[in-house]
Write a protein that holds these residues in place. Structure first.
Motif, PDB file in Angstrom:
ATOM      1  N   SER A 224       0.816  -1.218   0.000  1.00  0.00           N
ATOM      2  CA  SER A 224       0.000   0.000   0.000  1.00  0.00           C
ATOM      3  C   SER A 224       0.847   1.264   0.000  1.00  0.00           C
ATOM      4  O   SER A 224       0.467   2.274  -0.593  1.00  0.00           O
ATOM      5  N   LYS A 225       2.017   1.244   0.624  1.00  0.00           N
ATOM      6  CA  LYS A 225       2.839   2.450   0.670  1.00  0.00           C
ATOM      7  C   LYS A 225       3.447   2.784  -0.694  1.00  0.00           C
ATOM      8  O   LYS A 225       3.879   3.920  -0.930  1.00  0.00           O
ATOM      9  N   ASP A 226       3.462   1.810  -1.614  1.00  0.00           N
ATOM     10  CA  ASP A 226       4.020   2.023  -2.945  1.00  0.00           C
ATOM     11  C   ASP A 226       2.960   2.099  -4.042  1.00  0.00           C
ATOM     12  O   ASP A 226       3.258   2.539  -5.151  1.00  0.00           O
TER      13      ASP A 226
ATOM     14  N   GLN B  15       0.218   3.902  -4.390  1.00  0.00           N
ATOM     15  CA  GLN B  15      -0.397   5.201  -4.682  1.00  0.00           C
ATOM     16  C   GLN B  15      -1.901   5.055  -4.910  1.00  0.00           C
ATOM     17  O   GLN B  15      -2.487   5.696  -5.770  1.00  0.00           O
ATOM     18  N   GLY B  16      -2.485   4.162  -4.135  1.00  0.00           N
ATOM     19  CA  GLY B  16      -3.916   3.918  -4.245  1.00  0.00           C
ATOM     20  C   GLY B  16      -4.403   3.170  -3.030  1.00  0.00           C
ATOM     21  O   GLY B  16      -3.662   2.974  -2.064  1.00  0.00           O
TER      22      GLY B  16
ATOM     23  N   ARG C 281      -8.340   6.241  -4.147  1.00  0.00           N
ATOM     24  CA  ARG C 281      -7.903   7.522  -4.701  1.00  0.00           C
ATOM     25  C   ARG C 281      -8.483   7.724  -6.093  1.00  0.00           C
ATOM     26  O   ARG C 281      -8.381   6.847  -6.955  1.00  0.00           O
TER      27      ARG C 281
ATOM     28  N   ALA D 140      -6.880   6.634  -9.740  1.00  0.00           N
ATOM     29  CA  ALA D 140      -5.990   5.482  -9.629  1.00  0.00           C
ATOM     30  C   ALA D 140      -6.491   4.319 -10.481  1.00  0.00           C
ATOM     31  O   ALA D 140      -7.701   4.101 -10.609  1.00  0.00           O
TER      32      ALA D 140
ATOM     33  N   GLN E 177      -6.258  -0.904  -5.973  1.00  0.00           N
ATOM     34  CA  GLN E 177      -5.695   0.150  -6.807  1.00  0.00           C
ATOM     35  C   GLN E 177      -4.176   0.035  -6.855  1.00  0.00           C
ATOM     36  O   GLN E 177      -3.540  -0.302  -5.852  1.00  0.00           O
ATOM     37  N   ASN E 178      -3.606   0.315  -8.046  1.00  0.00           N
ATOM     38  CA  ASN E 178      -2.156   0.249  -8.211  1.00  0.00           C
ATOM     39  C   ASN E 178      -1.730   1.246  -9.291  1.00  0.00           C
ATOM     40  O   ASN E 178      -1.992   1.024 -10.476  1.00  0.00           O
ATOM     41  N   LEU E 179      -1.127   2.339  -8.883  1.00  0.00           N
ATOM     42  CA  LEU E 179      -0.634   3.384  -9.776  1.00  0.00           C
ATOM     43  C   LEU E 179      -1.738   3.888 -10.708  1.00  0.00           C
ATOM     44  O   LEU E 179      -2.881   4.042 -10.280  1.00  0.00           O
ATOM     45  N   THR E 180      -1.406   4.176 -11.964  1.00  0.00           N
ATOM     46  CA  THR E 180      -2.389   4.624 -12.950  1.00  0.00           C
ATOM     47  C   THR E 180      -2.419   3.620 -14.099  1.00  0.00           C
ATOM     48  O   THR E 180      -1.557   2.744 -14.201  1.00  0.00           O
TER      49      THR E 180
END
Length: 201
Positions: free
Chosen positions: A22-24, A26-27, A40, A43, A74-77
């Protein structure tokens, strides 16, 4: 639970890795009514509804919270959006789409997407750049896709066979490709990272 067990063993056909910590990522993360990490807007999101249908999209644009949602990861974009690879993905990137092992460009990577008709696509390989992962998902028909976990310790896709018709909970695992570092029985024993399962009922 952090393991496939009990009644779930009787219907399991495959399991594969989730996203970054989760800390990496961005979601956020949501499951069974609990938003463990805040979701987010914008995301890249894998969304599973209560009937087991999977959707992939940008949160707040393609997908959003409804009473039917069971889980969101969620994971990045999005690395593929509208059937096109994100032009911001650099072929030589070693950090923007996940920190790679020893700063290598081509490492074990994985991703998931959906096709125009709603089919789910999973792609993984032992030596992919962020760009080649996105290109592979697009060529496989994904119109929207995101990266999942990377590096050899974490990229895992296992198929499960039920060799004993008398005991459907007896399961044998097989790797998607031989170079996957973790054993084919991963997820059949307690696991420290999140993962997806595919079952037939």
């Amino acid at each position: 639970p952090p393991v496939i067990e009990g009644a779930a063993l009787q219907s399991i056909v495959a399991a594969f890795n989730g996203g970054f910590r989760s800390k990496d990522a961005q979601g956020g993360f949501y499951s069974e009514g609990i938003e463990a990490v805040p979701l987010r807007d914008g995301a890249a999101s894998v969304v599973i509804d209560q009937a087991g249908h999977v959707q992939v999209g940008a949160w707040g644009r393609d997908v959003s919270m409804t009473s039917e949602i069971e889980a969101v990861l969620q994971n990045l974009t999005l690395i593929v959006d509208g059937g096109e690879v994100d032009p911001a993905i650099n072929r030589n990137d070693t950090s923007a789409w996940g920190a790679t092992l020893d700063g290598q460009i081509a490492v074990a990577r994985s991703g998931v997407g959906v096709t125009a008709d709603g089919a789910m696509v999973y792609v993984a390989g032992p030596a992919l750049s962020a760009r080649s992962l996105a290109d592979s998902l697009r060529r496989a028909g994904a119109v929207r896709a995101l990266t999942l976990d990377i590096n050899p310790t974490w990229v895992t896709f296992n198929f499960y066979d039920h060799p004993d018709p008398v005991d459907p909970a007896s399961v044998t695992g097989y790797k998607l490709y031989p170079e996957m570092e973790r054993p084919a029985e991963r997820y059949l024993t307690p696991e420290s990272r999140d993962f997806f399962t595919i079952s037939l009922y």
